[in-house]
Design a protein around this motif. Sequence first.
Motif, PDB file in Angstrom:
ATOM      1  N   UNK A  86       0.820  -1.284   0.109  1.00 51.76           N
ATOM      2  CA  UNK A  86      -0.192  -0.013   0.078  1.00 51.76           C
ATOM      3  C   UNK A  86       1.154   1.343   0.210  1.00 51.76           C
ATOM      4  N   UNK A  87       1.419   1.688   0.634  1.00 47.70           N
ATOM      5  CA  UNK A  87       2.758   2.303   1.214  1.00 47.70           C
ATOM      6  C   UNK A  87       3.323   2.499  -0.167  1.00 47.70           C
ATOM      7  N   UNK A  88       3.724   1.602  -1.035  1.00 46.58           N
ATOM      8  CA  UNK A  88       4.189   1.656  -2.254  1.00 46.58           C
ATOM      9  C   UNK A  88       3.792   2.337  -2.773  1.00 46.58           C
ATOM     10  N   UNK A  89       2.913   2.139  -3.771  1.00 47.52           N
ATOM     11  CA  UNK A  89       1.814   2.286  -4.458  1.00 47.52           C
ATOM     12  C   UNK A  89       1.957   3.477  -4.255  1.00 47.52           C
ATOM     13  N   UNK A  90       0.864   4.175  -3.073  1.00 41.34           N
ATOM     14  CA  UNK A  90       0.734   5.630  -2.686  1.00 41.34           C
ATOM     15  C   UNK A  90       2.374   6.069  -2.756  1.00 41.34           C
ATOM     16  N   UNK A  91       3.755   5.843  -3.001  1.00 39.81           N
ATOM     17  CA  UNK A  91       4.937   6.704  -2.880  1.00 39.81           C
ATOM     18  C   UNK A  91       5.078   6.221  -4.885  1.00 39.81           C
ATOM     19  N   UNK A  92       4.237   5.779  -4.656  1.00 42.63           N
ATOM     20  CA  UNK A  92       4.488   5.521  -6.540  1.00 42.63           C
ATOM     21  C   UNK A  92       3.909   7.190  -7.129  1.00 42.63           C
ATOM     22  N   UNK A  93       2.294   7.216  -6.487  1.00 45.51           N
ATOM     23  CA  UNK A  93       1.024   8.251  -6.894  1.00 45.51           C
ATOM     24  C   UNK A  93       2.352   9.544  -6.689  1.00 45.51           C
ATOM     25  N   UNK A  94       2.478   9.428  -4.822  1.00 44.74           N
ATOM     26  CA  UNK A  94       3.010  11.111  -4.803  1.00 44.74           C
ATOM     27  C   UNK A  94       3.980  11.153  -5.322  1.00 44.74           C
ATOM     28  N   UNK A  95       5.601  10.693  -6.008  1.00 41.26           N
ATOM     29  CA  UNK A  95       6.063  11.084  -6.717  1.00 41.26           C
ATOM     30  C   UNK A  95       6.364  11.401  -7.941  1.00 41.26           C
ATOM     31  N   UNK A  96       5.101  10.778  -8.730  1.00 42.12           N
ATOM     32  CA  UNK A  96       5.185  10.876  -9.975  1.00 42.12           C
ATOM     33  C   UNK A  96       3.862  12.496 -10.405  1.00 42.12           C
ATOM     34  N   UNK A  97       3.534  12.880  -8.892  1.00 38.42           N
ATOM     35  CA  UNK A  97       2.997  14.339  -9.161  1.00 38.42           C
ATOM     36  C   UNK A  97       4.256  15.381  -8.538  1.00 38.42           C
ATOM     37  N   UNK A  98       5.123  14.731  -7.461  1.00 38.68           N
ATOM     38  CA  UNK A  98       5.996  15.461  -7.207  1.00 38.68           C
ATOM     39  C   UNK A  98       6.714  15.716  -8.535  1.00 38.68           C
ATOM     40  N   UNK A  99       7.400  14.998  -9.040  1.00 40.17           N
ATOM     41  CA  UNK A  99       8.752  14.723  -9.921  1.00 40.17           C
ATOM     42  C   UNK A  99       7.789  15.463 -11.133  1.00 40.17           C
ATOM     43  N   UNK A 100       6.855  14.981 -11.979  1.00 36.57           N
ATOM     44  CA  UNK A 100       6.292  15.476 -13.229  1.00 36.57           C
ATOM     45  C   UNK A 100       4.884  16.237 -13.288  1.00 36.57           C
ATOM     46  N   UNK A 101       4.220  15.931 -12.356  1.00 37.83           N
ATOM     47  CA  UNK A 101       2.799  17.094 -12.065  1.00 37.83           C
ATOM     48  C   UNK A 101       1.932  15.870 -12.716  1.00 37.83           C
ATOM     49  N   UNK A 102       1.961  15.153 -12.968  1.00 41.71           N
ATOM     50  CA  UNK A 102       0.865  13.523 -13.214  1.00 41.71           C
ATOM     51  C   UNK A 102       0.274  13.516 -11.649  1.00 41.71           C
ATOM     52  N   UNK A 103      -1.018  13.405 -11.899  1.00 42.51           N
ATOM     53  CA  UNK A 103      -1.179  13.094 -10.555  1.00 42.51           C
ATOM     54  C   UNK A 103      -2.611  11.788 -10.689  1.00 42.51           C
ATOM     55  N   UNK A 104      -2.565  10.717 -10.254  1.00 42.06           N
ATOM     56  CA  UNK A 104      -2.841   9.338 -10.524  1.00 42.06           C
ATOM     57  C   UNK A 104      -4.294   9.638  -9.548  1.00 42.06           C
ATOM     58  N   UNK A 105      -5.431  10.244  -9.563  1.00 42.59           N
ATOM     59  CA  UNK A 105      -6.260  10.436  -8.896  1.00 42.59           C
ATOM     60  C   UNK A 105      -7.322  11.158  -9.703  1.00 42.59           C
ATOM     61  N   UNK A 106      -8.380  10.873  -9.305  1.00 45.35           N
ATOM     62  CA  UNK A 106      -9.802  11.453  -9.924  1.00 45.35           C
ATOM     63  C   UNK A 106     -10.940  11.507  -8.573  1.00 45.35           C
ATOM     64  N   UNK A 107     -12.090  12.427  -8.947  1.00 42.62           N
ATOM     65  CA  UNK A 107     -13.555  12.671  -7.972  1.00 42.62           C
ATOM     66  C   UNK A 107     -13.497  11.518  -8.223  1.00 42.62           C
ATOM     67  N   UNK A 108     -14.289  10.916  -7.343  1.00 45.68           N
ATOM     68  CA  UNK A 108     -15.135  10.030  -6.795  1.00 45.68           C
ATOM     69  C   UNK A 108     -16.419   9.652  -8.108  1.00 45.68           C
TER      70      UNK A 108
END
Length: 268
Positions: A86-108
């Motif tokens: 769970x932490x690895x997937x969360x870190x993957x999403x966080x790092x992608x947003x921090x480093x290149x501005x792509x956010x793998x998240x959305x509204x429900x």
Amino acid sequence: MNAPPSAQPVEPSPAATVLLVRDDPDRAGLQVFLQRRVTGMAFAGGMTVFPGGGVSGDDIPDPARWRGPQPGWFGERLAQPVDLAAALVTAAVRETFEECGVLLASRPGAEPGALDAATALRAELVGRRATLPGLLAEQDLELRADLLLPWARWITPPANPRRYDTAFLVARVPDGQIADDATTEAVEARWWTPAEALAGFDAGDLELMAPTRRTLQELGRHDTAAAVLDAAARRDIDPITPEVRREGRVATITLPGVPDWRHEETRA
């Protein structure tokens, strides 16, 4: 006299790397997002790498804001405990947003797209004034685990003083989002075809670590982002620990079970 006992290997730190892919908008073909890291950084300075980084103590997701395969599924694919997966997937999403501005998240119930507050939220995250789980709750967003697929797991050799146990996950960049170079950790960041990056390495224009080069070779077997995702869904993932032989400043890296593959790096 007996030789002194060898030092115990450093315990690898968990980390996540994201293979962000897309289809070339100008012509048919697969592209992957790569960053040339700032020279002098403690890890992989000057190297061209995929976005990613170490797991943070704040990378603890809220199950209510998780859409897609559950952590246990990622844990089974990566041979990792559920909480760490769970932490690895969360870190993957966080790092992608921090480093290149792509956010793998959305509204429900919605699909990912451009987010009006993305720049400000990214700055809060990079400045460690906020956590990804906190931002998702504040903005009513769900972490989109369904957009990520495990690709590989690489473990730094035991002799290295700095070691990582890294989950490589692949994701297609969502429609309406743009990967950028607005990070202080890189001097260049852009889309490459795997063949272009590998040719740059062969010409001496790019420095690639062994896992990056091997992964680019694997990605280069596919023509489209959809083909990469299809391959990721069917891959068997066994942890890879490269073998290193050093002669002077030259390190020759080989892979267990891949007899014809080798990679050389010149160390300072």
